[in-house]
Design an enzyme around this catalytic site. Sequence first.
Site, short mmCIF file in Angstrom:
data_model
loop_
_atom_site.label_atom_id
_atom_site.label_comp_id
_atom_site.label_asym_id
_atom_site.label_seq_id
_atom_site.Cartn_x
_atom_site.Cartn_y
_atom_site.Cartn_z
N ARG A 242 0.62 6.00 -5.13
CA ARG A 242 -0.70 6.11 -4.52
C ARG A 242 -1.69 6.65 -5.55
O ARG A 242 -1.38 7.56 -6.31
CB ARG A 242 -0.68 7.02 -3.29
CG ARG A 242 0.02 6.40 -2.08
CD ARG A 242 -0.79 5.25 -1.51
NE ARG A 242 -0.18 4.64 -0.34
CZ ARG A 242 0.64 3.61 -0.36
NH1 ARG A 242 1.01 3.07 -1.51
NH2 ARG A 242 1.12 3.11 0.77
N GLU A 271 -9.53 3.30 -5.24
CA GLU A 271 -9.19 2.48 -4.08
C GLU A 271 -9.66 3.13 -2.78
O GLU A 271 -10.01 2.44 -1.82
CB GLU A 271 -7.69 2.24 -4.01
CG GLU A 271 -7.15 1.35 -5.11
CD GLU A 271 -5.64 1.19 -5.01
OE1 GLU A 271 -5.18 0.58 -4.03
OE2 GLU A 271 -4.92 1.69 -5.90
N HIS A 294 -2.76 -2.93 -7.51
CA HIS A 294 -1.93 -2.57 -6.36
C HIS A 294 -1.06 -3.77 -5.95
O HIS A 294 -0.99 -4.15 -4.78
CB HIS A 294 -2.79 -2.12 -5.18
CG HIS A 294 -2.08 -1.17 -4.26
ND1 HIS A 294 -2.71 -0.12 -3.63
CD2 HIS A 294 -0.78 -1.10 -3.87
CE1 HIS A 294 -1.83 0.54 -2.88
NE2 HIS A 294 -0.65 -0.04 -3.01
#
Length: 339
Positions: A242, A271, A294
């Site tokens: 993440r 993001e 991603h």
Amino acid sequence: MSSSPGRKVVITVRSFDADALDWLRGQDCAVEITDLPPGKTDGDLDQGELCRLLAGAVGWIVGHARVTGALLDALPELRVISRRGVGYERVDIEAARALGRVVAIAAGGNDASVADHAVGLMIAVGRRFRELQDNMAKGDWTILTGGDLCGKTVGLIGLGRIGRSVVRRLSGFDARILVHTPHPDEAYARATGVTYTSLADLLAASDYVSLHAPLTPATRFLIDATAIAAMKPGAILINTARGGLVEDAHLLAALRSGHLGGAGLDVFASESDRAYWSVSQGLLAHPRVVATPHAGASTREGLARTNRIAAELVVAVLNGGDPAPGRCVADGRRTTNQR
């Protein structure tokens, strides 16, 4: 695009394969797939658009959209939210429970894909693939010296399904593997040869540091200027977990100073926080960064697995059953029934 009458299930992700779609339709589900604009995900849809798309739906297969309490409150018929993936930090779990909804994740579907990606980034950054190709495209075929992954010390922060998949892959590289996790499993360590250690010791000793932890308030910006300064000079940072785990501005500074040898990044702070957009652009421009958007879980095989799992989770709940073990992160049916 919709199917025959049945229980309305809305899919707001790309690349939902025909096999999973046919299976879902065969379970008395009227499937509607959102036609997303090029380059956009369901995370770009505002609450009004989501409410319109999900009106009357009892099931939702979701990608990156924010599932807020206000959105759930506006969709009283929605019974199950099935995340095609494993992260759920964009879902208001407490609101889902309070409103009697079920939230599930497609755990186990993309482990192999993301683990392959992480190891691939280790090799790509360590062997300086990007720099070599960029130079060759300019007519400069000078050989740049990279480094082996074989025989190196690799530190893994987090040891869930993906972390363990990385351990299996690294066994072929004769790597020394250090692990920092809040839940050490001594039997697993004996079987695999990994060594549990503190975060400080892992950072100081590792040639590669690879992140495999969930994003929580406790792990946000876990890798900041202090952690990076503690890393071995010339070390390589890999993040396929993440974006919020790394303070990207501090990472960019460490790359520019030469303290770190490179970074392999599949996720970025920008993001979820557009204030980091210029930082992401700086990382993308740096020659010692190999980056992907991603995409770690996005193989044909990985998507097929997660599509089917996400579909099965929806049907299990609509049929009055429970999601498979390890895949339910909130079940408001239990909460509301007990009140």
